[in-house]
Design a protein around this motif. Structure first.
Motif, PDB file in Angstrom:
ATOM      1  N   GLN A   1       2.579   6.027  -3.744  1.00 29.21           N
ATOM      2  CA  GLN A   1       3.527   6.996  -4.311  1.00 29.21           C
ATOM      3  C   GLN A   1       3.570   6.963  -5.837  1.00 29.21           C
ATOM      4  OE1 GLN A   1       4.775   8.816  -1.866  1.00 29.21           O
ATOM      5  NE2 GLN A   1       3.788   7.387  -0.418  1.00 29.21           N
ATOM      6  N   LYS A   2       2.824   6.018  -6.435  1.00 25.07           N
ATOM      7  CA  LYS A   2       2.888   5.835  -7.885  1.00 25.07           C
ATOM      8  C   LYS A   2       1.590   6.277  -8.549  1.00 25.07           C
ATOM      9  CE  LYS A   2       6.184   2.039  -7.334  1.00 25.07           C
ATOM     10  NZ  LYS A   2       6.464   0.594  -7.539  1.00 25.07           N
ATOM     11  N   SER A   3       1.606   6.331  -9.875  1.00 31.42           N
ATOM     12  CA  SER A   3       0.443   6.873 -10.585  1.00 31.42           C
ATOM     13  C   SER A   3      -0.585   5.807 -10.945  1.00 31.42           C
ATOM     14  CB  SER A   3       0.910   7.578 -11.870  1.00 31.42           C
ATOM     15  OG  SER A   3       1.632   6.669 -12.689  1.00 31.42           O
ATOM     16  N   ASP A   4      -0.172   4.541 -10.998  1.00 29.52           N
ATOM     17  CA  ASP A   4      -1.102   3.484 -11.415  1.00 29.52           C
ATOM     18  C   ASP A   4      -2.047   3.097 -10.279  1.00 29.52           C
ATOM     19  OD1 ASP A   4      -0.045   3.266 -13.956  1.00 29.52           O
ATOM     20  OD2 ASP A   4       1.449   1.789 -13.364  1.00 29.52           O
ATOM     21  N   HIS A   5      -3.226   2.625 -10.652  1.00 29.26           N
ATOM     22  CA  HIS A   5      -4.109   1.976  -9.686  1.00 29.26           C
ATOM     23  C   HIS A   5      -3.500   0.603  -9.381  1.00 29.26           C
ATOM     24  CE1 HIS A   5      -7.192   4.986 -10.485  1.00 29.26           C
ATOM     25  NE2 HIS A   5      -6.992   4.786 -11.782  1.00 29.26           N
ATOM     26  N   ALA A   6      -3.429   0.232  -8.106  1.00 27.11           N
ATOM     27  CA  ALA A   6      -2.819  -1.045  -7.728  1.00 27.11           C
ATOM     28  C   ALA A   6      -3.804  -1.870  -6.906  1.00 27.11           C
ATOM     29  CB  ALA A   6      -1.544  -0.809  -6.934  1.00 27.11           C
ATOM     30  N   VAL A   7      -3.692  -3.201  -7.030  1.00 25.61           N
ATOM     31  CA  VAL A   7      -4.653  -4.106  -6.386  1.00 25.61           C
ATOM     32  C   VAL A   7      -3.898  -5.222  -5.659  1.00 25.61           C
ATOM     33  CG1 VAL A   7      -6.679  -5.564  -6.710  1.00 25.61           C
ATOM     34  CG2 VAL A   7      -6.222  -3.694  -8.334  1.00 25.61           C
TER      35      VAL A   7
ATOM     36  N   THR B   1       0.830  -1.208   0.000  1.00 27.68           N
ATOM     37  CA  THR B   1       0.000   0.000   0.000  1.00 27.68           C
ATOM     38  C   THR B   1       0.860   1.252   0.000  1.00 27.68           C
ATOM     39  OG1 THR B   1      -1.770  -1.158   1.180  1.00 27.68           O
ATOM     40  CG2 THR B   1      -1.800   1.254   1.243  1.00 27.68           C
ATOM     41  N   HIS B   2       1.823   1.330   0.919  1.00 31.37           N
ATOM     42  CA  HIS B   2       2.675   2.527   1.000  1.00 31.37           C
ATOM     43  C   HIS B   2       3.469   2.724  -0.297  1.00 31.37           C
ATOM     44  CE1 HIS B   2       1.676   3.659   5.019  1.00 31.37           C
ATOM     45  NE2 HIS B   2       2.158   2.558   5.575  1.00 31.37           N
ATOM     46  N   ASP B   3       3.923   1.634  -0.892  1.00 27.38           N
ATOM     47  CA  ASP B   3       4.707   1.713  -2.123  1.00 27.38           C
ATOM     48  C   ASP B   3       3.864   2.292  -3.259  1.00 27.38           C
ATOM     49  OD1 ASP B   3       6.799   1.304  -3.987  1.00 27.38           O
ATOM     50  OD2 ASP B   3       5.992  -0.668  -4.515  1.00 27.38           O
TER      51      ASP B   3
END
Length: 396
Positions: free
Chosen positions: A35-41, A30-32
């Motif tokens: 900080q990024k632009s992509d949606h992550a799951v 989650t923390h990683d």
């Protein structure tokens, strides 16, 4: 004092080493990705009783205080009550953090807003088609939530999918998250039920429609019985409830809605009790004392622990000629289970009916911590189960 149900989700429960490692893995993920632009799951998979909700509750209790705009979504109204009650008992947590997916999606669509974090418990209950009855007009709730969130944490159990309008399987889920950065972790160790591994294997084979074999003699510290008489089963459930609490009768679908005294009864031989009523209170169904005289369903016990459970395996289930658990979807009386889906071809739709009915029984088979009692409506299935369970030593 916290109720038994609340204890099952409590932040004070100690995680196993593996569960703690998974918790930390999700927090780091989650923390990683914040900080990024992509949606992550991140997907957490596991059968009922493997500790998914426990990890999720501890995760959200920590992250909601670190990450602004964090929301916890659950489509199960009884579970939502538990989570909101926990929030009221936890410093710095607010009940408004916990929402139903449809109201969350519709609100964010209206506001044109995105959030940092969504955590979804029981994601197998999310709608995967439009459902005007529930005011959902999109094509897939999980896809909508992912696109509205920087990070989405999902708990998923394909064996607990219960309706065609929320029809999921592992392949469909993995295909949906494929375009996004993602991790998938499987939990396998059973924590809810005190049954031994041999009995758990037997239940897996039974529900999957394999040839029904004798119940292993070594079932662990567990009370497993088959009852020819549902009323006798209810009398024992009542005694267990008086002694231990949280013992309830439940049933699968298959009992016509003939009203008796204004109540929809489950009639099984000498046994006559009404289905669970819609719960307008904030207290979960099984923790209300009067519900000892009702029959619970998948809708009131999914996601919850019971000390002892009596399960009536209703008319849709029967014994096949080669001694397997058969399923007859035509005998289902719950009209909400099967709704036509144009995105499923006729063969896939018929197969989904079979899977959904097996899942509905599987949900009930995973509720009892200390014991489980079975009665089958189909006489041949009942007699065969009695024969297969004849060598079990009964623990009183």
């Amino acid at each position: 004092m916290e109720s038994h149900t609340l204890n099952a989700f409590s932040k004070n429960v100690t995680l196993t080493h593996h569960q703690a490692a998974v918790l930390q893995q999700i927090i780091d993920f989650t923390h990683d990705h914040l900080q990024k632009s992509d949606h992550a799951v991140f997907v957490l998979m596991g059968d009922a009783g493997t500790g998914k909700s426990l990890i999720l509750n501890q995760l959200f209790t920590q992250l909601a205080q670190e990450v602004p705009d964090s929301y916890f979504l659950v489509n199960h109204p009884e579970l939502l009550k538990v989570y909101r009650e926990l929030a009221g008992q936890t410093p710095h947590m607010l009940k408004k953090y916990y929402q139903r997916p449809t109201s969350f999606i519709n609100k964010l669509h209206k506001q044109g807003k995105h959030v940092n974090l969504t955590v979804i418990d029981e994601a197998h209950l999310l709608l995967s088609k439009p459902d005007h009855y529930n005011n959902y007009y999109g094509d897939n709730q999980l896809k909508d939530i992912i696109q509205m969130s920087q990070v989405t944490i999902v708990v998923f159990d394909p064996h607990q999918v219960l309706r065609t309008k929320s029809f999921w399987n592992q392949q469909r889920l993995l295909a949906l998250i494929e375009p996004y950065p993602h991790d998938v972790v499987h939990l396998k160790q059973q924590f809810r039920m005190q049954a031994g591994p041999k009995l758990m294997d037997w239940l897996d084979h039974f529900i999957d429609g394999e040839v029904i074999s004798p119940v292993p003699a070594d079932i662990g510290n567990y009370d497993f019985r088959v009852f020819a008489d549902a009323q006798k089963m209810f009398e024992l459930i009542t005694k267990k409830n008086q002694r231990y609490g949280l013992a309830r009768m439940t049933s699968t679908s298959g009992y016509p809605s003939t009203l008796d005294g204004g109540k929809h009864l489950v009639n099984e031989g000498h046994f006559h009790l009404p289905w669970d009523q819609y719960n307008f209170t904030s207290t979960p169904w099984a923790e209300q004392p009067q519900t000892i005289d009702e029959v619970g369903s998948i809708y009131t016990v999914q996601g919850f622990d019971l000390n002892y459970i009596g399960i009536i395996i209703g008319p849709p289930f029967y014994l096949t000629a080669d001694h397997r658990l058969g399923v007859d979807p035509s005998k289902v009386t719950d009209v909400e289970i099967f709704k036509h889906r144009p995105d499923l071809d006729p063969k896939e739709f018929e197969e989904s009916k079979q899977a959904l009915l097996r899942n509905s029984l599987n949900v009930l088979l995973r509720r009892g911590i200390k014991g489980m009692y079975l009665h089958a409506h189909d006489p041949k299935l009942e007699q065969y189960l009695e024969k297969m369970a004849a060598n079990i030593k009964v623990n009183n």
